[in-house]
Design a protein around this motif. Structure first.
Motif, short mmCIF file in Angstrom:
data_model
loop_
_atom_site.label_atom_id
_atom_site.label_comp_id
_atom_site.label_asym_id
_atom_site.label_seq_id
_atom_site.Cartn_x
_atom_site.Cartn_y
_atom_site.Cartn_z
N ARG A 151 0.84 -1.20 0.00
CA ARG A 151 0.00 0.00 0.00
C ARG A 151 0.87 1.24 0.00
NH1 ARG A 151 -3.32 -3.17 -1.36
NH2 ARG A 151 -4.89 -4.11 -0.08
N ALA A 152 0.31 2.34 -0.51
CA ALA A 152 1.00 3.63 -0.48
C ALA A 152 0.83 4.25 0.89
CB ALA A 152 0.42 4.56 -1.53
N THR A 153 1.87 4.92 1.33
CA THR A 153 1.78 5.66 2.58
C THR A 153 2.03 7.14 2.26
OG1 THR A 153 4.13 5.26 3.01
CG2 THR A 153 2.56 3.74 4.01
N PRO A 154 1.36 8.03 2.96
CA PRO A 154 1.53 9.46 2.67
C PRO A 154 2.97 9.89 2.82
CG PRO A 154 -0.27 9.07 4.21
CD PRO A 154 0.43 7.77 4.01
N PRO A 155 3.46 10.81 2.07
CA PRO A 155 2.80 11.44 0.92
C PRO A 155 3.15 10.72 -0.38
CG PRO A 155 4.75 12.69 1.47
CD PRO A 155 4.70 11.51 2.41
N LEU A 156 2.36 9.79 -0.77
CA LEU A 156 2.50 9.00 -2.00
C LEU A 156 3.83 8.25 -2.08
CD1 LEU A 156 0.98 11.51 -4.57
CD2 LEU A 156 -0.15 9.60 -3.43
N ALA A 157 4.31 7.79 -0.98
CA ALA A 157 5.56 7.02 -0.95
C ALA A 157 5.21 5.54 -0.99
CB ALA A 157 6.36 7.35 0.30
N TRP A 158 5.58 4.88 -2.06
CA TRP A 158 5.32 3.46 -2.20
C TRP A 158 6.51 2.66 -1.69
CZ3 TRP A 158 1.13 0.68 -3.76
CH2 TRP A 158 0.07 1.41 -4.31
N THR A 159 6.23 1.67 -0.95
CA THR A 159 7.24 0.69 -0.57
C THR A 159 6.74 -0.64 -1.10
OG1 THR A 159 7.71 1.93 1.42
CG2 THR A 159 8.52 -0.33 1.33
N VAL A 160 7.32 -1.06 -2.20
CA VAL A 160 6.87 -2.29 -2.84
C VAL A 160 7.99 -3.31 -2.79
CG1 VAL A 160 6.04 -3.33 -4.98
CG2 VAL A 160 5.31 -1.03 -4.36
N ASP A 161 7.69 -4.44 -2.26
CA ASP A 161 8.63 -5.55 -2.22
C ASP A 161 8.26 -6.48 -3.36
OD1 ASP A 161 10.57 -7.33 -1.49
OD2 ASP A 161 9.54 -8.04 0.31
N ALA A 162 9.16 -6.64 -4.32
CA ALA A 162 8.90 -7.48 -5.48
C ALA A 162 9.79 -8.72 -5.43
CB ALA A 162 9.15 -6.71 -6.77
N HIS A 163 9.37 -9.75 -6.16
CA HIS A 163 10.13 -10.99 -6.20
C HIS A 163 9.91 -11.64 -7.56
CE1 HIS A 163 12.18 -14.50 -4.80
NE2 HIS A 163 11.11 -15.28 -4.84
N ALA A 164 10.93 -12.34 -8.05
CA ALA A 164 10.82 -13.08 -9.31
C ALA A 164 11.09 -14.55 -9.03
CB ALA A 164 11.83 -12.55 -10.32
N TRP A 165 10.33 -15.41 -9.70
CA TRP A 165 10.52 -16.85 -9.52
C TRP A 165 10.07 -17.58 -10.78
CZ3 TRP A 165 6.60 -14.09 -7.23
CH2 TRP A 165 5.29 -14.51 -7.45
N VAL A 166 10.38 -18.86 -10.84
CA VAL A 166 9.99 -19.71 -11.97
C VAL A 166 9.07 -20.79 -11.44
CG1 VAL A 166 10.84 -21.34 -13.71
CG2 VAL A 166 12.09 -19.22 -13.26
N GLU A 167 8.02 -21.04 -12.20
CA GLU A 167 7.09 -22.10 -11.81
C GLU A 167 6.83 -23.01 -13.00
OE1 GLU A 167 3.83 -19.75 -10.41
OE2 GLU A 167 3.04 -19.40 -12.40
N ASN A 168 6.37 -24.20 -12.71
CA ASN A 168 5.98 -25.16 -13.73
C ASN A 168 4.69 -24.64 -14.36
OD1 ASN A 168 4.83 -27.34 -15.08
ND2 ASN A 168 5.56 -28.84 -13.59
N LEU A 169 4.68 -24.44 -15.66
CA LEU A 169 3.52 -23.87 -16.35
C LEU A 169 2.26 -24.71 -16.13
CD1 LEU A 169 2.60 -21.57 -18.20
CD2 LEU A 169 3.27 -22.98 -20.14
N ALA A 170 2.41 -26.02 -16.10
CA ALA A 170 1.25 -26.91 -15.93
C ALA A 170 0.79 -27.02 -14.48
CB ALA A 170 1.58 -28.30 -16.47
#
Length: 135
Positions: free
Chosen positions: A90-109
């Motif tokens: 979520r954004a916290t005032p004043p419009l400061a985003w703290t975003v934790d992102a992650h990348a991974w690989v999964e089996n398509l099926a």
């Protein structure tokens, strides 16, 4: 582990210089192999992480996921590269985003949930790019 060791620095360099989206676009031009049985994606993820550490790489998740995706596409089963964000970001005032992102690989099926993260974007050879909209 060998793939992580050999590809750690080139993958990290490519992501830092070109950006993850351009690297994903380049992956789309590689010939994918569909449906092999190959190694377990979770076990392969661990081996690649260990290879990155052995290479002395910082080991951020995007370069590791890209190497994992390329290797998994060669030995199967068909993979999907996923980028997600932490649930409840979520954004916290004043419009400061703290975003934790992650990348991974999964089996398509047989996709797997990564605890605490929601899928945002995915890419697979068979289906191309995919956007995951929240429910």
């Amino acid at each position: 582990m060998a793939a992580g060791l050999v590809l750690a620095h080139p993958a990290t360099f490519a992501v830092e210089r070109l950006g993850a989206l351009r690297v994903c676009a380049a992956l789309s031009r590689l010939p994918g192999r569909q449906g092999g049985r190959g190694a377990d994606p979770i076990a392969m993820e661990s081996l690649i992480r260990r290879g990155f550490r052995a290479a002395g790489s910082r080991g951020e998740c995007v370069p590791q996921a890209i190497v994992h995706y390329v290797v998994q596409s060669l030995v199967g089963p068909a993979p999907r590269l996923v980028i997600g964000i932490k649930k409840g970001a979520r954004a916290t005032p004043p419009l400061a985003w703290t975003v934790d992102a992650h990348a991974w690989v999964e089996n398509l099926a047989n996709p797997r949930d990564v605890e605490g993260f929601e899928r945002l974007f995915g890419y697979s050879f068979g289906q191309g790019p995919a956007r995951f909209d929240p429910p």
